[in-house]
Motif scaffolding. Structure first.
Motif, PDB file in Angstrom:
ATOM      1  N   GLY A 173       0.821  -1.214   0.000  1.00 11.56           N
ATOM      2  CA  GLY A 173       0.000   0.000   0.000  1.00 11.56           C
ATOM      3  C   GLY A 173       0.849   1.255   0.000  1.00 11.56           C
ATOM      4  N   GLY A 174       0.229   2.352   0.393  1.00 14.00           N
ATOM      5  CA  GLY A 174       0.951   3.615   0.461  1.00 14.00           C
ATOM      6  C   GLY A 174       0.953   4.362  -0.857  1.00 14.00           C
ATOM      7  N   PRO A 175       1.574   5.548  -0.875  1.00 12.33           N
ATOM      8  CA  PRO A 175       1.546   6.412  -2.074  1.00 12.33           C
ATOM      9  C   PRO A 175       2.255   5.816  -3.286  1.00 12.33           C
ATOM     10  CG  PRO A 175       3.023   7.298  -0.400  1.00 12.33           C
ATOM     11  CD  PRO A 175       2.254   6.199   0.247  1.00 12.33           C
ATOM     12  N   ARG A 176       3.239   4.961  -3.070  1.00 16.66           N
ATOM     13  CA  ARG A 176       3.912   4.282  -4.187  1.00 16.66           C
ATOM     14  C   ARG A 176       3.871   2.774  -3.965  1.00 16.66           C
ATOM     15  NH1 ARG A 176       6.668   6.442  -8.042  1.00 16.66           N
ATOM     16  NH2 ARG A 176       8.173   4.727  -8.127  1.00 16.66           N
ATOM     17  N   GLY A 177       2.682   2.285  -3.674  1.00 16.36           N
ATOM     18  CA  GLY A 177       2.507   0.877  -3.368  1.00 16.36           C
ATOM     19  C   GLY A 177       2.476   0.002  -4.611  1.00 16.36           C
ATOM     20  N   LEU A 178       2.720  -1.276  -4.408  1.00 16.00           N
ATOM     21  CA  LEU A 178       2.621  -2.233  -5.511  1.00 16.00           C
ATOM     22  C   LEU A 178       1.207  -2.285  -6.080  1.00 16.00           C
ATOM     23  CD1 LEU A 178       4.628  -5.226  -3.985  1.00 16.00           C
ATOM     24  CD2 LEU A 178       5.372  -3.770  -5.864  1.00 16.00           C
ATOM     25  N   VAL A 179       0.229  -2.075  -5.212  1.00 16.69           N
ATOM     26  CA  VAL A 179      -1.173  -2.223  -5.608  1.00 16.69           C
ATOM     27  C   VAL A 179      -1.822  -0.842  -5.737  1.00 16.69           C
ATOM     28  CG1 VAL A 179      -3.355  -3.364  -5.078  1.00 16.69           C
ATOM     29  CG2 VAL A 179      -1.205  -4.335  -4.230  1.00 16.69           C
ATOM     30  N   LYS A 180      -2.459  -0.585  -6.846  1.00 19.88           N
ATOM     31  CA  LYS A 180      -3.159   0.677  -7.035  1.00 19.88           C
ATOM     32  C   LYS A 180      -4.478   0.652  -6.268  1.00 19.88           C
ATOM     33  CE  LYS A 180      -4.460   1.459 -11.239  1.00 19.88           C
ATOM     34  NZ  LYS A 180      -4.529   1.467 -12.714  1.00 19.88           N
ATOM     35  N   VAL A 181      -5.050   1.787  -6.009  1.00 17.62           N
ATOM     36  CA  VAL A 181      -6.362   1.854  -5.369  1.00 17.62           C
ATOM     37  C   VAL A 181      -7.378   1.128  -6.249  1.00 17.62           C
ATOM     38  CG1 VAL A 181      -8.201   3.372  -4.587  1.00 17.62           C
ATOM     39  CG2 VAL A 181      -5.814   3.994  -4.170  1.00 17.62           C
ATOM     40  N   GLY A 182      -8.108   0.210  -5.647  1.00 17.81           N
ATOM     41  CA  GLY A 182      -9.050  -0.622  -6.387  1.00 17.81           C
ATOM     42  C   GLY A 182      -8.461  -1.948  -6.809  1.00 17.81           C
ATOM     43  N   GLY A 183      -7.136  -2.082  -6.709  1.00  9.60           N
ATOM     44  CA  GLY A 183      -6.468  -3.312  -7.120  1.00  9.60           C
ATOM     45  C   GLY A 183      -6.613  -4.442  -6.110  1.00  9.60           C
ATOM     46  N   LEU A 184      -6.251  -5.639  -6.543  1.00 12.27           N
ATOM     47  CA  LEU A 184      -6.445  -6.852  -5.757  1.00 12.27           C
ATOM     48  C   LEU A 184      -5.113  -7.492  -5.354  1.00 12.27           C
ATOM     49  CD1 LEU A 184      -9.231  -8.508  -7.959  1.00 12.27           C
ATOM     50  CD2 LEU A 184      -9.575  -7.283  -5.797  1.00 12.27           C
ATOM     51  N   VAL A 185      -5.107  -8.118  -4.181  1.00  7.25           N
ATOM     52  CA  VAL A 185      -3.980  -8.917  -3.711  1.00  7.25           C
ATOM     53  C   VAL A 185      -4.504 -10.296  -3.344  1.00  7.25           C
ATOM     54  CG1 VAL A 185      -2.161  -9.193  -2.003  1.00  7.25           C
ATOM     55  CG2 VAL A 185      -2.793  -6.908  -2.758  1.00  7.25           C
ATOM     56  N   ALA A 186      -3.942 -11.338  -3.958  1.00  3.33           N
ATOM     57  CA  ALA A 186      -4.287 -12.722  -3.607  1.00  3.33           C
ATOM     58  C   ALA A 186      -3.088 -13.329  -2.886  1.00  3.33           C
ATOM     59  CB  ALA A 186      -4.629 -13.527  -4.853  1.00  3.33           C
ATOM     60  N   LEU A 187      -3.304 -13.749  -1.645  1.00  2.00           N
ATOM     61  CA  LEU A 187      -2.237 -14.300  -0.820  1.00  2.00           C
ATOM     62  C   LEU A 187      -2.603 -15.708  -0.401  1.00  2.00           C
ATOM     63  CD1 LEU A 187      -0.397 -12.375   2.016  1.00  2.00           C
ATOM     64  CD2 LEU A 187      -0.966 -14.782   2.256  1.00  2.00           C
ATOM     65  N   PHE A 188      -1.725 -16.662  -0.725  1.00  2.00           N
ATOM     66  CA  PHE A 188      -1.914 -18.058  -0.349  1.00  2.00           C
ATOM     67  C   PHE A 188      -0.692 -18.504   0.449  1.00  2.00           C
ATOM     68  CE2 PHE A 188      -4.229 -17.239  -4.179  1.00  2.00           C
ATOM     69  CZ  PHE A 188      -5.350 -18.059  -4.171  1.00  2.00           C
ATOM     70  N   SER A 189      -0.886 -19.094   1.620  1.00  2.38           N
ATOM     71  CA  SER A 189       0.259 -19.549   2.410  1.00  2.38           C
ATOM     72  C   SER A 189      -0.168 -20.615   3.417  1.00  2.38           C
ATOM     73  CB  SER A 189       0.910 -18.385   3.150  1.00  2.38           C
ATOM     74  OG  SER A 189       1.984 -18.838   3.951  1.00  2.38           O
ATOM     75  N   PRO A 190       0.680 -21.623   3.657  1.00  2.00           N
ATOM     76  CA  PRO A 190       0.414 -22.600   4.722  1.00  2.00           C
ATOM     77  C   PRO A 190       0.973 -22.151   6.066  1.00  2.00           C
ATOM     78  CG  PRO A 190       2.305 -23.311   3.451  1.00  2.00           C
ATOM     79  CD  PRO A 190       1.812 -22.032   2.804  1.00  2.00           C
ATOM     80  N   TYR A 191       1.673 -20.993   6.074  1.00  2.00           N
ATOM     81  CA  TYR A 191       2.276 -20.458   7.302  1.00  2.00           C
ATOM     82  C   TYR A 191       3.236 -21.461   7.941  1.00  2.00           C
ATOM     83  CZ  TYR A 191      -1.814 -17.406   6.704  1.00  2.00           C
ATOM     84  OH  TYR A 191      -2.781 -16.564   6.188  1.00  2.00           O
ATOM     85  N   SER A 192       4.090 -22.046   7.133  1.00  2.00           N
ATOM     86  CA  SER A 192       5.067 -23.033   7.633  1.00  2.00           C
ATOM     87  C   SER A 192       6.319 -22.304   8.123  1.00  2.00           C
ATOM     88  CB  SER A 192       5.439 -24.021   6.519  1.00  2.00           C
ATOM     89  OG  SER A 192       4.314 -24.713   6.061  1.00  2.00           O
ATOM     90  N   TRP A 193       6.199 -21.616   9.229  1.00  2.00           N
ATOM     91  CA  TRP A 193       7.307 -20.805   9.707  1.00  2.00           C
ATOM     92  C   TRP A 193       8.444 -21.665  10.215  1.00  2.00           C
ATOM     93  CZ3 TRP A 193       6.747 -16.359   7.740  1.00  2.00           C
ATOM     94  CH2 TRP A 193       5.456 -15.797   7.579  1.00  2.00           C
ATOM     95  N   LEU A 194       9.632 -21.471   9.615  1.00  2.00           N
ATOM     96  CA  LEU A 194      10.850 -22.190   9.984  1.00  2.00           C
ATOM     97  C   LEU A 194      11.986 -21.185  10.055  1.00  2.00           C
ATOM     98  CD1 LEU A 194      10.494 -25.251   7.583  1.00  2.00           C
ATOM     99  CD2 LEU A 194      10.121 -25.277  10.054  1.00  2.00           C
ATOM    100  N   GLU A 195      12.815 -21.316  11.078  1.00  3.70           N
ATOM    101  CA  GLU A 195      13.909 -20.359  11.253  1.00  3.70           C
ATOM    102  C   GLU A 195      14.962 -20.469  10.162  1.00  3.70           C
ATOM    103  OE1 GLU A 195      14.988 -18.834  15.254  1.00  3.70           O
ATOM    104  OE2 GLU A 195      14.238 -20.792  15.892  1.00  3.70           O
ATOM    105  N   GLN A 196      14.995 -21.601   9.430  1.00  2.02           N
ATOM    106  CA  GLN A 196      15.957 -21.710   8.337  1.00  2.02           C
ATOM    107  C   GLN A 196      15.617 -20.760   7.192  1.00  2.02           C
ATOM    108  OE1 GLN A 196      14.351 -25.933   7.540  1.00  2.02           O
ATOM    109  NE2 GLN A 196      15.314 -25.399   5.593  1.00  2.02           N
ATOM    110  N   PHE A 197      14.365 -20.304   7.147  1.00  2.68           N
ATOM    111  CA  PHE A 197      13.947 -19.343   6.120  1.00  2.68           C
ATOM    112  C   PHE A 197      13.686 -17.954   6.708  1.00  2.68           C
ATOM    113  CE2 PHE A 197      12.306 -23.480   4.520  1.00  2.68           C
ATOM    114  CZ  PHE A 197      13.100 -23.579   3.392  1.00  2.68           C
TER     115      PHE A 197
END
Length: 217
Positions: free
Chosen positions: A128-152
């Motif tokens: 977001g923000g004034p120079r965000g990746l997504v324009k106003v009205g734009g969409l973000v699709a986020l998919f994750s299993p949340y497999s948090w590991l300290e190696q990453f």
């Protein structure tokens, strides 16, 4: 990627430019080109980008499918003829430090990426923000299993998956709070299964948490 293709007309989002972060060899990027006029796929892996660019250039790529040990079969991946490959471009880039000129996309896809980043907040902060990746009205699709590991991801950079002051902090809740504060509206949320083939007798079964957000301000 169907969420972005179907969500654009449903929620009144534009279809000019789409960005896939963590594109691997480009399958979803090519699919997004069915509905978006310009698609950029980025990945940190040079090998993945080389393969994606070969598919974009030639429409096909020969590869070896492992079945058991050294056994397998030589196969060919094809980009569907109905897809205009000239709409798609690929670039090697770090998801935590994307090019400064990447702004105002109509759609951003992040699939099975977040819990493999050393700094998830660095990417989320670019949305977001004034120079965000997504324009106003734009969409973000986020998919994750949340497999948090300290190696990453260092433990201190996890947005969730831990206890703090006797309270459970879950990633989904942290993401809902973040996106809402950044002026995004939740449009869709589901549990999405995913199967990854390793070889003939071994598969990974993953259930990703999926959310579709639309930038309102």
């Amino acid at each position: 990627m169907r969420w972005l293709l179907d969500g654009a007309p449903e929620f009144g989002a534009g279809t000019q430019r789409a960005l896939e972060i963590g594109c691997a060899v480009g399958r979803a990027s090519f699919e997004l080109a069915r509905g978006y006029h310009e698609v950029i796929g980025v990945d940190l892996s040079r090998a993945f980008i080389d393969t994606a660019e070969a598919l974009q250039r030639d429409g096909r790529f020969d590869y070896f499918r492992k079945d058991e040990g050294e056994l397998g079969a030589q196969l060919t991946a094809h980009v569907a003829p109905a897809i205009d490959r000239h709409r798609v471009a690929f670039r090697q880039a770090d998801a935590c430090s994307l090019p400064a000129d990447y702004v105002d996309f109509d759609a951003v896809l992040m699939a099975n990426l977040l819990c493999r980043l050393p700094s998830p907040k660095s990417l989320l902060g670019r949305l977001g923000g004034p120079r965000g990746l997504v324009k106003v009205g734009g969409l973000v699709a986020l998919f994750s299993p949340y497999s948090w590991l300290e190696q990453f991801t260092p433990h201190g950079a996890w947005p969730g998956g831990y206890e703090k002051a006797g309270h459970t902090v879950k990633t989904a809740d942290a993401l809902r709070e973040f996106f809402t504060q950044e002026g995004f509206v939740l449009r869709r949320e589901e549990e999405v299964p995913l199967v990854i083939r390793e070889h003939h007798r071994k598969y990974q079964y993953i259930v990703t948490h999926a959310m579709l957000w639309q930038r309102a301000v």
